[in-house]
Design a protein around this motif. Structure first.
Motif, PDB file in Angstrom:
ATOM      1  N   ILE A 219       0.841  -1.204   0.000  1.00  0.00           N
ATOM      2  CA  ILE A 219       0.000   0.000   0.000  1.00  0.00           C
ATOM      3  C   ILE A 219       0.870   1.246   0.000  1.00  0.00           C
ATOM      4  N   ASP A 220       1.981   1.218   0.752  1.00  0.00           N
ATOM      5  CA  ASP A 220       2.902   2.365   0.778  1.00  0.00           C
ATOM      6  C   ASP A 220       3.496   2.634  -0.598  1.00  0.00           C
ATOM      7  N   LEU A 221       3.694   1.587  -1.392  1.00  0.00           N
ATOM      8  CA  LEU A 221       4.226   1.759  -2.749  1.00  0.00           C
ATOM      9  C   LEU A 221       3.187   2.374  -3.682  1.00  0.00           C
ATOM     10  N   LEU A 222       1.920   2.078  -3.408  1.00  0.00           N
ATOM     11  CA  LEU A 222       0.842   2.553  -4.280  1.00  0.00           C
ATOM     12  C   LEU A 222       0.411   3.982  -3.966  1.00  0.00           C
ATOM     13  N   PHE A 223       0.327   4.307  -2.679  1.00  0.00           N
ATOM     14  CA  PHE A 223      -0.246   5.586  -2.254  1.00  0.00           C
ATOM     15  C   PHE A 223       0.745   6.379  -1.414  1.00  0.00           C
ATOM     16  N   ASN A 224       0.636   7.695  -1.486  1.00  0.00           N
ATOM     17  CA  ASN A 224       1.399   8.586  -0.612  1.00  0.00           C
ATOM     18  C   ASN A 224       0.547   8.939   0.609  1.00  0.00           C
ATOM     19  N   ASP A 225       1.207   9.520   1.626  1.00  0.00           N
ATOM     20  CA  ASP A 225       0.461  10.028   2.776  1.00  0.00           C
ATOM     21  C   ASP A 225      -0.405  11.202   2.340  1.00  0.00           C
ATOM     22  N   PRO A 226      -1.598  11.387   2.901  1.00  0.00           N
ATOM     23  CA  PRO A 226      -2.222  10.589   3.967  1.00  0.00           C
ATOM     24  C   PRO A 226      -3.061   9.428   3.449  1.00  0.00           C
ATOM     25  N   LEU A 235      -8.668  -1.344   4.396  1.00  0.00           N
ATOM     26  CA  LEU A 235      -8.439  -2.659   3.797  1.00  0.00           C
ATOM     27  C   LEU A 235      -7.886  -3.680   4.784  1.00  0.00           C
ATOM     28  N   LEU A 236      -6.960  -3.250   5.653  1.00  0.00           N
ATOM     29  CA  LEU A 236      -6.272  -4.202   6.514  1.00  0.00           C
ATOM     30  C   LEU A 236      -6.411  -3.891   8.009  1.00  0.00           C
ATOM     31  N   GLY A 237      -7.215  -2.882   8.338  1.00  0.00           N
ATOM     32  CA  GLY A 237      -7.470  -2.590   9.746  1.00  0.00           C
ATOM     33  C   GLY A 237      -6.285  -2.011  10.490  1.00  0.00           C
ATOM     34  N   GLU A 238      -5.290  -1.478   9.779  1.00  0.00           N
ATOM     35  CA  GLU A 238      -4.097  -0.895  10.393  1.00  0.00           C
ATOM     36  C   GLU A 238      -4.275   0.610  10.479  1.00  0.00           C
ATOM     37  N   ARG A 239      -4.523   1.125  11.705  1.00  0.00           N
ATOM     38  CA  ARG A 239      -4.882   2.529  11.871  1.00  0.00           C
ATOM     39  C   ARG A 239      -3.749   3.398  12.401  1.00  0.00           C
ATOM     40  N   HIS A 240      -2.587   2.807  12.678  1.00  0.00           N
ATOM     41  CA  HIS A 240      -1.513   3.599  13.280  1.00  0.00           C
ATOM     42  C   HIS A 240      -1.034   4.712  12.347  1.00  0.00           C
ATOM     43  N   ASP A 241      -1.007   4.450  11.047  1.00  0.00           N
ATOM     44  CA  ASP A 241      -0.511   5.442  10.089  1.00  0.00           C
ATOM     45  C   ASP A 241      -1.597   6.395   9.599  1.00  0.00           C
ATOM     46  N   LEU A 242      -2.776   6.284  10.166  1.00  0.00           N
ATOM     47  CA  LEU A 242      -3.881   7.147   9.745  1.00  0.00           C
ATOM     48  C   LEU A 242      -3.633   8.581  10.195  1.00  0.00           C
ATOM     49  N   SER A 243      -3.810   9.526   9.283  1.00  0.00           N
ATOM     50  CA  SER A 243      -3.597  10.935   9.580  1.00  0.00           C
ATOM     51  C   SER A 243      -4.522  11.401  10.705  1.00  0.00           C
ATOM     52  N   GLU A 244      -3.965  12.186  11.637  1.00  0.00           N
ATOM     53  CA  GLU A 244      -4.768  12.709  12.742  1.00  0.00           C
ATOM     54  C   GLU A 244      -5.863  13.638  12.245  1.00  0.00           C
ATOM     55  N   ASP A 245      -5.611  14.360  11.159  1.00  0.00           N
ATOM     56  CA  ASP A 245      -6.628  15.255  10.598  1.00  0.00           C
ATOM     57  C   ASP A 245      -7.825  14.456  10.089  1.00  0.00           C
ATOM     58  N   ILE A 246      -7.539  13.358   9.376  1.00  0.00           N
ATOM     59  CA  ILE A 246      -8.614  12.512   8.859  1.00  0.00           C
ATOM     60  C   ILE A 246      -9.369  11.871  10.020  1.00  0.00           C
ATOM     61  N   ARG A 247      -8.620  11.364  10.982  1.00  0.00           N
ATOM     62  CA  ARG A 247      -9.236  10.727  12.145  1.00  0.00           C
ATOM     63  C   ARG A 247     -10.166  11.715  12.864  1.00  0.00           C
ATOM     64  N   HIS A 248      -9.692  12.955  13.034  1.00  0.00           N
ATOM     65  CA  HIS A 248     -10.473  13.986  13.740  1.00  0.00           C
ATOM     66  C   HIS A 248     -11.735  14.333  12.967  1.00  0.00           C
ATOM     67  N   ASP A 249     -11.609  14.547  11.662  1.00  0.00           N
ATOM     68  CA  ASP A 249     -12.772  14.934  10.863  1.00  0.00           C
ATOM     69  C   ASP A 249     -13.822  13.831  10.827  1.00  0.00           C
ATOM     70  N   PHE A 250     -13.388  12.584  10.635  1.00  0.00           N
ATOM     71  CA  PHE A 250     -14.329  11.460  10.612  1.00  0.00           C
ATOM     72  C   PHE A 250     -15.025  11.322  11.966  1.00  0.00           C
ATOM     73  N   SER A 251     -14.280  11.567  13.049  1.00  0.00           N
ATOM     74  CA  SER A 251     -14.858  11.452  14.391  1.00  0.00           C
ATOM     75  C   SER A 251     -15.922  12.517  14.625  1.00  0.00           C
ATOM     76  N   ILE A 252     -15.599  13.761  14.303  1.00  0.00           N
ATOM     77  CA  ILE A 252     -16.546  14.863  14.506  1.00  0.00           C
ATOM     78  C   ILE A 252     -17.833  14.628  13.717  1.00  0.00           C
ATOM     79  N   LEU A 253     -17.710  14.091  12.509  1.00  0.00           N
ATOM     80  CA  LEU A 253     -18.856  13.943  11.611  1.00  0.00           C
ATOM     81  C   LEU A 253     -19.563  12.601  11.760  1.00  0.00           C
ATOM     82  N   GLY A 254     -19.162  11.794  12.728  1.00  0.00           N
ATOM     83  CA  GLY A 254     -19.842  10.529  12.973  1.00  0.00           C
ATOM     84  C   GLY A 254     -19.603   9.481  11.909  1.00  0.00           C
ATOM     85  N   LEU A 259     -13.645   3.844   9.217  1.00  0.00           N
ATOM     86  CA  LEU A 259     -12.193   3.673   9.343  1.00  0.00           C
ATOM     87  C   LEU A 259     -11.821   2.392  10.080  1.00  0.00           C
ATOM     88  N   ALA A 260     -12.807   1.663  10.570  1.00  0.00           N
ATOM     89  CA  ALA A 260     -12.562   0.396  11.258  1.00  0.00           C
ATOM     90  C   ALA A 260     -13.252  -0.712  10.472  1.00  0.00           C
TER      91      ALA A 260
END
Length: 805
Positions: A219-226, A235-254, A259-260
């Motif tokens: 996935i790292d070879l295919l896509f850049n951050d974020p 796809l694989l349930g690995e959330r450690h590399d998830l951008s904090e901005d994306i995490r925050h926006d998804f959380s605020i908006l329900g 993401l899980a």
């Protein structure tokens, strides 16, 4: 009986929960086992005699068995480390139980210990508890070494053992309790990587971890951050590399559920695989078998979270029900899945993901057909989608508000729009691009770049949506009991019509609907009382570690914050920087304000410009509206003050400088006095500050910031301070403050010290504690008592801490 497995699951849950709240001896546990067997055989006996009581006996047996299972699980996973080992150096031997997370100069990993060394002796461990390990790296190349460690490897280490930190403020995330639910009670700090040795360990787990890491690297070879972090999460349930901005926006908006890995993802995968196998003309039985094996493998690959396990069990059981031509209700299957999951891990009943997964799935399966008939719309996809959104949002709201203290009304609209987009386009397209990359990488990389552009538009649109603060509200349900009551209310709304039309006696219906009116009236009266007649004032000394932050909520609903805490993040080398460094304002004060239902402060005060008083405002100000900001006469005096002033001006917030005594009437019961202190020829921020005197009803309090003894003398001489009921001790209990003269003059009846646990300054000083004890003044400390609450009413006040003594 229509859904017996749901009733069995409920009885099982009652047993599990009851056992988790009380402690019993092994003798009583064996006695309960015998009693449960008696009830079980009684149920069989009565069943064969065709009596109706058999199911009641069976449920009692199930309830007792659930109690036994939970208690036995807790015995198996209880800690075997002695209390005397606290804060002592130990050796630890075992296996790595989770993928190590490298975050700047910190590595976090879980250990499954098999023995420990202490005081030159080795002790074996027979329990199934785990240990959290923090490794602090000294050189950049050590990151690469730690990243090669995998789950299942053997490990030996030497470090200092202690307990994880507990929540000092009510309503905030309790890390210690969270870990305890996962049977993790201890944390070991390792200061140097040379004190850790790893070996090959369990080959199967190591190989599986290596396989997953290869998939993640693709996935790292295919896509850049974020985008890579987002794709890894979905796809694989690995959330450690998830951008904090994306995490925050998804959380605020329900939208955090996207993401899980959940039932939504598995449903999409199952449909895609079913379509493919059907096109390949695979038999129905083989199709079901292949999909079932795939789902179980995918469940293990993605970490086997509660929602994935639930969805996998239900899908497999439903598939095989079709093969065996046994019609089985989805609600029955949900009950079976609940029992299977909690039989394996009873502590799952406290897992937020498990609770949400179960309640939302139940609500959809039970409430969909009821609600869709009530909607005044033509049948079609829109009606079904709208029904689904209403059910999922209503079902999730009480738990979300109880645990996270925030909710956005926009989540209704966004779930209606984004969930179909995600399930029908983003997830399947991302999966196809990923699979294609193993066959023809250049083409898949091209498609990945197009998907990244589309995701950019989506993320920008979502971030823009978070700016509509009018639709976001904060607060929380006061207890889990009221959360359950809300669910009962929602259920009654759906069932009311059916009860009204049911063939039951008129008198029973009359009792039911009279009860409804009484409950509704009591609810209205409670809301009116809380909203209009409750005139209690509350002052909260928030636990911000080594710093000050005090929230004042007056009887007239005027909201004031004095200082904001703050912890300096010193400049580090680039490789040492954490992905999301801890910030007192963002991670403690702001969430705490949200738990109190606040999105606006009428008055914000900074007594002086030391970072442990001003730092939190630098992040709070971005998310909280502020009416007026009160500062000292010489503000800004420091670079932090200049940074804060720039932000205040940017937000057009009114700034008031305190250069003389100033009185503010907050409401008819609350008066506040600002008392400036300016010790000439002193370069200390503490001596260029002001104290805050508060009178609420007849209760008097004084907040003296970090004012030292010279400033205390100036306050006494210049303003002739009256006696106070409660004194917030100056400078965190340093011996430079709280002089004998000060205490003699103020005669406080209670003292509150805002101070960090095990702080570098050894605050509060023994001298200050001794002075307070000589004056027989009760002491409340945030390091020991957590956040300190002062409840004030017309007839007096009450002080209480958050942590149990």
């Amino acid at each position: 009986m229509r859904y017996p497995m749901l009733i069995v699951a409920f009885g099982w849950l009652v047993g599990l929960y009851t056992a988790s709240t009380i402690s019993i001896s092994k003798t009583i546990l064996i006695l309960l086992l015998l009693i449960s067997m008696v009830f079980f055989f009684m149920s069989l006996f009565v069943y064969y005699r065709k009596a109706k009581l058999w199911f009641l006996f069976f449920i009692i047996a199930i309830c007792l068995t659930g109690f036994i299972r939970m208690d036995w699980y807790q015995i198996e996973h209880q800690s075997q480390f002695p209390e005397e080992i606290m804060n002592q150096p130990i050796g630890l031997k075992g296996y790595i139980d989770s993928k190590p997370i490298v975050d700047g100069d910190l590595v976090k990993l879980m250990i499954e210990p098999i023995s420990y060394q202490w005081n030159n002796k080795e002790y074996s461990l027979e329990t199934k508890e785990k240990v959290l390990v923090y490794l602090f790296l000294q050189e950049e190349y050590e990151q690469q070494i730690a990243s090669t460690w995998k789950k299942g490897m053997g490990i030996k280490l030497i470090g200092e053992i202690g307990t994880p930190s507990s929540a000092g403020n009510p309503g905030l995330f309790d890390y210690q309790a969270y870990l305890a639910q996962k049977t993790i009670y201890w944390k070991v700090n390792v200061e140097d990587i040379s004190k850790i040795k790893v070996s090959s360990g369990k080959a199967l787990f190591v190989s599986f971890s290596s396989f997953k890491e290869k998939l993640l690297r693709q996935i790292d070879l295919l896509f850049n951050d974020p985008y890579s972090g987002f794709i890894k999460a979905i796809l694989l349930g690995e959330r450690h590399d998830l951008s904090e901005d994306i995490r925050h926006d998804f959380s605020i908006l329900g939208l955090s559920h996207l993401l899980a890995i959940s039932g939504l993802h598995l449903s999409t995968l199952s449909l895609m695989l079913y379509w493919l196998l059907t096109k390949m003309r695979v038999t129905h039985e083989n199709t079901v078998t292949i999909i079932s094996i795939f789902l179980i493998g995918y469940m293990l690959l993605t970490g086997a979270s509660a929602s994935v396990v639930r969805a996998t069990i239900m899908t497999v059981l439903m598939f095989y029900g079709l093969i065996w031509k046994q019609s089985i209700s989805a609600l029955q299957v949900l009950g079976i899945a609940f029992i299977f999951m909690t039989l394996y891990n009873p502590m799952w009943i406290y897992d937020i993901g498990f609770q949400l997964s179960m309640i939302i799935t139940f609500s959809i399966l039970w409430g969909f057909t009821i609600l869709i008939e009530k909607l005044p719309m033509k049948d079609g996809m829109l009606k079904k989608a709208l029904t689904l959104v209403i059910i999922t949002q209503t079902a999730s709201f009480p738990f979300v508000f109880y645990y996270f203290h925030q909710y956005s009304l926009l989540s209704w609209l966004l779930n209606l729009l984004v969930v179909p987009l995600f399930s029908m386009f983003i997830f399947p397209v991302a999966l196809l691009i990923y699979l294609l990359s193993f066959l023809f990488f250049p083409l898949s990389h091209f498609f990945a770049s197009i998907l990244s552009e589309l995701l950019t538009i989506l993320f920008q649109w979502m971030h823009w949506s978070t700016s509509f603060s009018f639709f976001h509200f904060y607060g929380g349900v006061s207890s889990f009991f009221w959360t359950i009551m809300i669910y009962i209310l929602f259920s009654w709304v759906l069932l009311r019509r059916k009860v009204k039309e049911a063939f039951i006696s008129f008198n029973l219906k009359k009792i039911i609907f009279w009860s409804e009116k009484v409950v509704f009236l009591l609810l209205i009266l409670t809301i009116i009382w809380v909203g209009f007649f409750n005139e209690e004032g509350v002052i909260i000394v928030i636990d911000v570690g080594q710093g000050d932050s005090i929230l004042i909520q007056t009887p007239g609903h005027y909201e004031v914050l004095i200082d904001s805490g703050g912890k300096i993040n010193f400049e580090k080398e680039e490789w040492r920087k954490r992905k999301d460094p801890f910030d007192i304002g963002e991670d403690v004060v702001l969430p705490f304000l949200h738990t109190r239902g606040l999105s606006k402060l009428d008055l914000a005060i900074v007594t002086h410009e030391d970072y442990d008083h001003i730092g939190g405002y630098l992040s709070i100000i971005d998310d909280i509206k502020i009416g007026t900001f009160v500062v000292s006469s010489e503000f800004p005096r420091t670079k932090y003050g200049e940074e804060l002033q720039d932000k205040l001006n940017e937000k057009n917030i009114n700034i008031v400088h305190i250069n003389h005594q100033k009185t503010v009437q907050l409401d008819k019961h609350t008066q506040m006095l600002f008392l400036p202190v300016d010790v000439e020829l002193s370069s200390k921020e503490n001596n260029h500050s002001f104290a805050v005197y508060l009178k609420m009803y007849q209760t008097k309090m004084l907040f003296s910031g970090d004012i030292e003894s010279d400033g205390e003398q100036q306050l006494l001489e210049q303003y002739g301070l009256p006696t106070v009921d409660i004194l917030k001790i100056g400078h965190h209990g340093s011996n430079t403050s709280t002089s004998k003269i000060w205490l003699d003059a103020l005669e406080p009846k209670a003292a509150i010290i805002s101070v960090g646990l095990n702080n570098l300054y050894h605050h509060p000083s023994a001298e200050v504690i001794n002075r307070l004890q000589i004056h027989e003044i009760p002491i409340w400390r945030t390091d020991l008592d957590g956040a300190v609450f002062v409840h004030i009413e017309e007839d007096g006040y009450k002080v209480e801490g958050t942590k149990a003594k």
